[in-house]
Write an enzyme that holds these catalytic residues in place. Sequence first.
Site, PDB file in Angstrom:
ATOM      1  CG  ASN A 186      -0.402  -0.039   2.481  1.00 27.04           C
ATOM      2  OD1 ASN A 186       0.844  -0.518   2.693  1.00 27.04           O
ATOM      3  ND2 ASN A 186      -1.023   0.374   3.570  1.00 27.04           N
TER       4      ASN A 186
ATOM      5  N   GLY B 201       9.993 -11.571  -4.876  1.00 26.37           N
ATOM      6  CA  GLY B 201       9.294 -12.676  -4.851  1.00 26.37           C
ATOM      7  C   GLY B 201       8.174 -12.883  -4.132  1.00 26.37           C
TER       8      GLY B 201
ATOM      9  N   GLY C 286       5.665 -13.852  -0.962  1.00 20.00           N
ATOM     10  CA  GLY C 286       5.897 -14.215   0.440  1.00 20.00           C
ATOM     11  C   GLY C 286       5.973 -15.266   0.943  1.00 20.00           C
TER      12      GLY C 286
ATOM     13  N   GLY D  44       9.799 -14.418   1.184  1.00 22.42           N
ATOM     14  CA  GLY D  44       9.404 -13.995   2.492  1.00 22.42           C
ATOM     15  C   GLY D  44       9.474 -15.066   3.673  1.00 22.42           C
TER      16      GLY D  44
ATOM     17  CD  GLU E 236       4.513  -1.101  13.217  1.00 25.09           C
ATOM     18  OE1 GLU E 236       3.553  -0.691  13.460  1.00 25.09           O
ATOM     19  OE2 GLU E 236       5.626  -0.448  13.768  1.00 25.09           O
TER      20      GLU E 236
ATOM     21  CB  CYS F 299      -2.374   0.019   8.404  1.00 25.14           C
ATOM     22  SG  CYS F 299      -0.901   1.352   8.614  1.00 25.14           S
TER      23      CYS F 299
ATOM     24  CD  GLU G 171       9.423  -1.054  13.031  1.00 31.10           C
ATOM     25  OE1 GLU G 171      10.366  -0.255  12.226  1.00 31.10           O
ATOM     26  OE2 GLU G 171       9.302  -2.379  12.906  1.00 31.10           O
TER      27      GLU G 171
END
Length: 482
Positions: A151, A205, A207, A211, A249, A283, A462
């Site tokens: 996003n 690549g 996830g 990932g 997050e 988010c 963070e």
Amino acid sequence: MNTQDRLNFVNGAFAPAKDGAWLDDLAPATGQVIARIPRSTKADVDAAVAAAKTALPAWAKTPVAERAALLDRVADLLEARLDEIAEVESRDTGKPLALAMSLDIPRAISNFRFFADLVRTKTDDASMMADALNYTHRSPVGVCALVTPWNLPLYLLSWKTAPALAMGNTLVAKPSELTPLTASLLAEILNEAGCPPGVFNLVHGLGAEAGDALVSHPDVALVSFTGGTATGAKVAAAAAPQFKKLSLELGGKNPSLVFADCDFEKTVPGVTRSAFLNQGQICLCGSRILVERSIHDRFVDALLEELKAWKVGDPSDPATKIGAGISAAHRDKVEGYFNLALEEGGTIRCGGTRPPLPPPLRDGFFLEPTVITGLPATCRTATEEIFGPVVTVHPFDTEDEALQMANGTKYGLAASVWTSDLTRAHRVSQALESGMVWVNTWLHRDLRVPFGGVKASGVGREGGRNSLEFFSEAKNICVKLD
Ligand code: NDP
């Protein structure tokens, strides 16, 4: 090699996947293929982590002033190419170009400048005892895995990369395969800015393949993940047995609480922006609007009127306020909620459809902004994260009821409170189960403050000092004074 191919960046060199596999990258506004990226496997991740591990000792010893100077050079280079990078980000995500120009890329630039300044000026804690001095020494954590969503691609990658490098870590980034392009531009820019080989590595690549291999890798000491809650649970399960440092997050279903004593003229556009910016795909977007009953109907009418100015269409048109959603699959998911809302007894007051657009936009993943009323605040449509241009609006009678509705989801990322009563603003803000609360504003970000959620919206914080602390290990050193 096709000119539209983007490559991994490992140990200071651009390379395809070791097994030569590719993935198509689509433009959400047209559905057309605009690039190919490597479909990396564990072998590519292993090479990137090995490069990061080799580069770690020298980078960890590099003086803070030099690390900060690198971040400033990156900011300068991003700024020099702002127009081009914003255009790429808009094409890759479907978001309005004006938004990428004013929000995404400027924020990426500020993230590098901000963390350069912060690490230069940071001080460490010391505690005196009668006969001893304690001080906190901070060292890098090691090789970091940065996993980011589609996003806000460059915005969120820069938010993690800058503090990770500032504190002397090396890293491997895995952006969403849906929006890989600006991550590749960042690799180019870091290289041009003089980032030593292996300090920043990029693996494209899927996830579930690249990932997962990255967050499970035994030589990765820290995982910073931004994405959906279900994926966050998988990442946590992979990281936990190895005791990796972890920040998650995750998703949100954020309430906007509108009290009858609000400044109505400012609240309506503020709440509309919080609901629909970036197609509702932030988010932090306020997707459930809770309105005091005495102004509910007037508020809904004003919201519908306000939305007439939210033009849907060509992301490159400066008048466009709502671009394309990220993918056909995501649009199907959002449309599924239109049907569910009707089944749950709701009324779609505007939207709920695809806009009629000419080719090539006809093949893009657009949706009209959608307002739904008449639903109980406890139903699925009103409590599950939709992550699209959709809001539900619910009346409440008392402050307690508003809080109960606001806190009645599994999420707890952000909230906004709209009132002229300062005492109420503090009282309600403190009672909200939420990592962040805005009063009479939304997405008013100060980079120094903690960022993160509670409940199913995440673990850890963070932002500002929190980022420097997360991307370092604190050691207490106690020196006896005779
Ligand atoms: P996903 O959770 O699907 O993906 C996030 C990232 O994780 C992507 O790079 C994805 O790769 C990767 N990934 C997927 N599966 C795994 C796995 N098993 N192991 C490691 N990595 C994996 O989220 P979306 O990209 O769909 O982003 C939307 C979500 O992100 C929303 O829920 C939104 O609320 C949340 N979000 C939270 C923010 C916050 O700060 N709290 C900010 C922005 C978004 P790939 O895409 O290639 O599958």
